[in-house]
Enzyme design. Sequence first.
Site, short mmCIF file in Angstrom:
data_model
loop_
_atom_site.label_atom_id
_atom_site.label_comp_id
_atom_site.label_asym_id
_atom_site.label_seq_id
_atom_site.Cartn_x
_atom_site.Cartn_y
_atom_site.Cartn_z
N LYS A 181 0.83 -1.20 0.00
CA LYS A 181 0.00 0.00 0.00
C LYS A 181 0.87 1.25 0.00
O LYS A 181 1.94 1.27 0.61
CB LYS A 181 -0.91 0.00 1.23
CG LYS A 181 -1.81 -1.21 1.33
CD LYS A 181 -2.66 -1.41 0.09
CE LYS A 181 -3.50 -2.68 0.19
NZ LYS A 181 -4.20 -2.96 -1.08
N HIS A 319 -9.26 -8.80 -8.18
CA HIS A 319 -9.03 -8.47 -6.77
C HIS A 319 -9.64 -9.55 -5.87
O HIS A 319 -10.54 -10.27 -6.29
CB HIS A 319 -9.72 -7.12 -6.50
CG HIS A 319 -9.81 -6.73 -5.08
ND1 HIS A 319 -10.95 -6.92 -4.31
CD2 HIS A 319 -8.91 -6.14 -4.26
CE1 HIS A 319 -10.73 -6.44 -3.09
NE2 HIS A 319 -9.50 -5.97 -3.03
N GLU A 338 -4.92 -11.96 -7.53
CA GLU A 338 -4.33 -11.59 -6.25
C GLU A 338 -4.33 -12.80 -5.32
O GLU A 338 -5.13 -13.72 -5.48
CB GLU A 338 -5.17 -10.45 -5.62
CG GLU A 338 -4.58 -9.89 -4.34
CD GLU A 338 -5.32 -8.65 -3.84
OE1 GLU A 338 -6.43 -8.37 -4.33
OE2 GLU A 338 -4.76 -7.97 -2.96
MG MG Z 1 -6.48 -2.05 -4.76
#
Ligand code: MG
Length: 387
Positions: A181, A319, A338
């Site tokens: 992130k 995702h 992912e």
């Molecule tokens: Mg994202």
Amino acid sequence: MRIVDVRERTVPISRYATRDVGRGGLDTTAVAVVTDVRRDGEPVVGFGFSSIGRFGQGGLIRERFAPRLVAAGEELASASGDNIDPFRAWDRMMRGEKPGGHGERCVAVGTLDMALWDAAAKIAGQPLHAFLADATGSRSSGAPVPVYAGGGYYFGADDTARLTDEVRGFLDRGHTHVKIKIGGLPLAEDLERIEAVLSLLPGADHLAVDAMNRYDPDQAVRAAHAMAPYGLRWFEDICDPLDFATHARIAELYPPPLAAGEALLSAADARNLARYGGLRADRDVLVFDPAHCYGLPGYLRIVRVMESAGWDRRAFQPHGGHLFSLHVAAALGLGGSEANPHNFQPFGGFADDAVVDGGRVRPPEAPGIGFETRSGLITLFRSLLRP
Ligand code: MG
């Protein structure tokens, strides 16, 4: 062939603490869709959940969509009459719904849709990847799917040491590509985190970063200028998902790949991204979440929208980091999926005995999605069936 009962419960999911959400802030809704089909004396039950990142959907499921499924009776049977047809079930759930207003109902519908596909594949005696490949005319090889390990949230105390420990853990498990992130700290500190992780990887194209849609347009430009020299694998969720002008601006000034779509929840949104987002079909990545965009019927529409705009389906990397997205990637021949090896438990991750080999993993061959291969998760799902 009918749905006789739908059970649901909203449960917290474990994300380690972040600065703006905090530990325990997130939840998801688990559902059990009970059919009238029996196998070995037991009803076939499909399980699903609201994927990860958009909170539980109990209200909409209880009040609106589950009653429609139960009321539909035999209308949900496949043409051959020997299974539930998830596409018919989807049409029944959406009957009377007006265009637009995608908001959160898309997640409620996607949650039930996941369970319907689990049930239908179980009734057919096939793993979802094979069942879905048959249902969509795609050719699933059952080959291992390229996956990348998602994580790299902010730890607060000892952040860099814990971040690098986390990434070492991913590599020890067989992962070759990771995503962390950004956007939650001043840019200079985010660049230090990026460099700390890059020091562990064989190349910058093994690291993606995800700004979680936090940058305003000026911040996005500054971050893009600062990160462009690294040549990272991709820069995801740059700004507000509907700010297509900023997407287009960044695509002009940032040559490495971008990723978008996780917070776009409908085919209409996808069409706008293709028209106005300025993304580049030769390199950019599409991270739509199949469970968040009205389930598989909605996701398949998005795939078609992007293919008609000149994209290859290998640009899709769904995702979620869980079994459902893994099957979808395997069935449709997408570019990868992912993986959530240790966060968002017990929903993140694959079979308990899954082996990540060279950054690839096979979906389980158990009938359905194979939630039964994850002991913690199937225990939670089965608890929904208690009186
Ligand atoms: Mg994202």
